[in-house]
Write a protein that holds these residues in place. Sequence first.
Motif, PDB file in Angstrom:
ATOM      1  N   ALA A 161       0.843  -1.197   0.000  1.00  0.00           N
ATOM      2  CA  ALA A 161       0.000   0.000   0.000  1.00  0.00           C
ATOM      3  C   ALA A 161       0.876   1.243   0.000  1.00  0.00           C
ATOM      4  N   ASN A 162       0.298   2.352  -0.433  1.00  0.00           N
ATOM      5  CA  ASN A 162       1.010   3.625  -0.474  1.00  0.00           C
ATOM      6  C   ASN A 162       0.838   4.375   0.839  1.00  0.00           C
ATOM      7  N   TYR A 163       1.559   3.902   1.866  1.00  0.00           N
ATOM      8  CA  TYR A 163       1.689   4.672   3.096  1.00  0.00           C
ATOM      9  C   TYR A 163       3.154   5.068   3.235  1.00  0.00           C
ATOM     10  N   TRP A 164       3.493   5.855   4.256  1.00  0.00           N
ATOM     11  CA  TRP A 164       4.835   6.427   4.348  1.00  0.00           C
ATOM     12  C   TRP A 164       5.866   5.348   4.686  1.00  0.00           C
ATOM     13  N   HIS A 165       6.831   5.201   3.819  1.00  0.00           N
ATOM     14  CA  HIS A 165       7.983   4.341   4.057  1.00  0.00           C
ATOM     15  C   HIS A 165       9.202   5.256   4.174  1.00  0.00           C
ATOM     16  N   GLY A 166       9.922   5.161   5.258  1.00  0.00           N
ATOM     17  CA  GLY A 166      11.069   6.031   5.469  1.00  0.00           C
ATOM     18  C   GLY A 166      10.928   6.794   6.760  1.00  0.00           C
ATOM     19  N   GLU A 167      11.628   7.914   6.869  1.00  0.00           N
ATOM     20  CA  GLU A 167      11.605   8.734   8.078  1.00  0.00           C
ATOM     21  C   GLU A 167      10.595   9.864   7.895  1.00  0.00           C
ATOM     22  N   PHE A 168       9.547   9.846   8.712  1.00  0.00           N
ATOM     23  CA  PHE A 168       8.479  10.846   8.595  1.00  0.00           C
ATOM     24  C   PHE A 168       8.839  12.062   9.450  1.00  0.00           C
ATOM     25  N   PRO A 169       8.573  13.281   8.940  1.00  0.00           N
ATOM     26  CA  PRO A 169       7.974  13.673   7.648  1.00  0.00           C
ATOM     27  C   PRO A 169       8.979  14.269   6.671  1.00  0.00           C
ATOM     28  N   TYR A 170      10.203  13.760   6.680  1.00  0.00           N
ATOM     29  CA  TYR A 170      11.226  14.450   5.883  1.00  0.00           C
ATOM     30  C   TYR A 170      11.939  13.579   4.860  1.00  0.00           C
ATOM     31  N   LEU A 171      11.938  12.238   5.020  1.00  0.00           N
ATOM     32  CA  LEU A 171      12.752  11.426   4.124  1.00  0.00           C
ATOM     33  C   LEU A 171      12.010  10.154   3.734  1.00  0.00           C
ATOM     34  N   PRO A 172      11.136  10.227   2.725  1.00  0.00           N
ATOM     35  CA  PRO A 172      10.464   9.008   2.273  1.00  0.00           C
ATOM     36  C   PRO A 172      11.391   8.163   1.403  1.00  0.00           C
ATOM     37  N   GLU A 173      11.128   6.858   1.396  1.00  0.00           N
ATOM     38  CA  GLU A 173      11.834   5.996   0.461  1.00  0.00           C
ATOM     39  C   GLU A 173      11.379   6.305  -0.958  1.00  0.00           C
ATOM     40  N   SER A 174      12.195   5.923  -1.927  1.00  0.00           N
ATOM     41  CA  SER A 174      11.865   6.158  -3.335  1.00  0.00           C
ATOM     42  C   SER A 174      10.522   5.510  -3.673  1.00  0.00           C
ATOM     43  N   GLY A 175       9.664   6.274  -4.336  1.00  0.00           N
ATOM     44  CA  GLY A 175       8.352   5.774  -4.727  1.00  0.00           C
ATOM     45  C   GLY A 175       7.267   6.019  -3.719  1.00  0.00           C
ATOM     46  N   TYR A 176       7.604   6.674  -2.616  1.00  0.00           N
ATOM     47  CA  TYR A 176       6.616   6.982  -1.583  1.00  0.00           C
ATOM     48  C   TYR A 176       6.681   8.481  -1.265  1.00  0.00           C
ATOM     49  N   GLY A 177       5.831   8.926  -0.335  1.00  0.00           N
ATOM     50  CA  GLY A 177       5.860  10.326   0.070  1.00  0.00           C
ATOM     51  C   GLY A 177       4.961  11.233  -0.730  1.00  0.00           C
ATOM     52  N   THR A 178       4.171  10.672  -1.647  1.00  0.00           N
ATOM     53  CA  THR A 178       3.205  11.446  -2.430  1.00  0.00           C
ATOM     54  C   THR A 178       2.127  10.490  -2.917  1.00  0.00           C
ATOM     55  N   THR A 179       1.077  11.028  -3.529  1.00  0.00           N
ATOM     56  CA  THR A 179       0.070  10.141  -4.114  1.00  0.00           C
ATOM     57  C   THR A 179       0.681   9.364  -5.273  1.00  0.00           C
ATOM     58  N   GLN A 180       0.056   8.229  -5.572  1.00  0.00           N
ATOM     59  CA  GLN A 180       0.447   7.404  -6.707  1.00  0.00           C
ATOM     60  C   GLN A 180      -0.775   7.178  -7.593  1.00  0.00           C
ATOM     61  N   PRO A 181      -0.586   6.883  -8.882  1.00  0.00           N
ATOM     62  CA  PRO A 181      -1.750   6.586  -9.722  1.00  0.00           C
ATOM     63  C   PRO A 181      -2.594   5.473  -9.111  1.00  0.00           C
ATOM     64  N   VAL A 182      -3.908   5.594  -9.216  1.00  0.00           N
ATOM     65  CA  VAL A 182      -4.779   4.568  -8.651  1.00  0.00           C
ATOM     66  C   VAL A 182      -4.460   3.220  -9.296  1.00  0.00           C
ATOM     67  N   GLY A 183      -4.510   2.168  -8.498  1.00  0.00           N
ATOM     68  CA  GLY A 183      -4.219   0.843  -9.011  1.00  0.00           C
ATOM     69  C   GLY A 183      -2.749   0.491  -9.053  1.00  0.00           C
ATOM     70  N   SER A 184      -1.894   1.278  -8.405  1.00  0.00           N
ATOM     71  CA  SER A 184      -0.459   1.000  -8.426  1.00  0.00           C
ATOM     72  C   SER A 184      -0.071  -0.161  -7.516  1.00  0.00           C
ATOM     73  N   PHE A 185      -0.967  -0.541  -6.607  1.00  0.00           N
ATOM     74  CA  PHE A 185      -0.701  -1.628  -5.675  1.00  0.00           C
ATOM     75  C   PHE A 185      -1.774  -2.704  -5.870  1.00  0.00           C
ATOM     76  N   GLU A 186      -1.498  -3.902  -5.351  1.00  0.00           N
ATOM     77  CA  GLU A 186      -2.424  -5.013  -5.536  1.00  0.00           C
ATOM     78  C   GLU A 186      -3.767  -4.727  -4.862  1.00  0.00           C
ATOM     79  N   PRO A 187      -4.889  -5.195  -5.461  1.00  0.00           N
ATOM     80  CA  PRO A 187      -6.205  -4.976  -4.865  1.00  0.00           C
ATOM     81  C   PRO A 187      -6.435  -5.910  -3.684  1.00  0.00           C
TER      82      PRO A 187
END
Length: 300
Positions: free
Chosen positions: A186-212
């Motif tokens: 799921a697209n939740y925060w991965h990394g150190e909040f709120p300043y250093l997200p892992e690559s691919g996180y820290g913002t919205t993603q296109p719908v359907g980017s993760f498994e249903p």
Amino acid sequence: MIGRPSFVTDTDLVWVPAQTTTLGSDAHYPEEGPAREVTVDGFWIQRHQVTNAQFADFVEATGYRTVAERPVDPADYPGAPAENLVPGSMVFRRTAGPVDLRHLSQWWTWTPGACWNHPRGPRSSLTDRDRHPVVHIAFEDAAAYAAWAGLSLPSEAQWETAARGGLPGATYTWGADPEKPGERRANYWHGEFPYLPESGYGTTQPVGSFEPNGYGLFDMAGNVWEWTTDWYAEDRTTGPCCVADSYDPAQPQFRIGRKVIKGGSFLCADSYCMRYRPAARRPQMVDTGMSHIGFRCVGN
């Protein structure tokens, strides 16, 4: 589907069967309890969160202006600085480094001109974001879109039943266990909040980017929070209440109702807000959109 926009087709809606299931949780945040059995009739729900492209179709067809785009009435916000009494919305800004997580104002900024099609402020746009979920949506905006589409907004019970995907009592939309290292659930925060997200996180993603989930529904965990029709109460003992009972007791000067939002967002970090779970819930003032709040609809 007569009268609905052309993009609302049978393939956009997923059937959730009637069932009696346990909703809520006694194991996490206090507002989620008490866990209790609820019977829900079968219903249709959108497979994805409403996207920028879909909301743009609505605006083009109707000329609708969102709450974030309208003039502000100073009487609604006693004591607010004059510079804040202009159209705008709350925008997430990463901090430069670690901060005290008790103070949200360090990463939320009132931004004049921020709205659904200028999500980071007046100079931003929706370029390459057609399939991202629409954000900066107040409750009235979500309800207006739903009515135009011949749909409605879900109740909290409908939303949570759908999010569980046929897994009664599971902590997450995908099951009992948290995400393992290397998994992308799921697209939740991965990394150190709120300043250093892992690559691919820290913002919205296109719908359907993760498994249903088990019902074929996408982004029922994370990406953006979603509106429901229930007025917020401090726990689940009273069920839906009246608008006055949903006011924020910590801000008695604001007589603004609060609805339940569900699902968490890209800003939910385990160290701060582990609310990307079906049972999780938060209050949101109905007149306020933010850069992590969107919605999806159910069939009438």
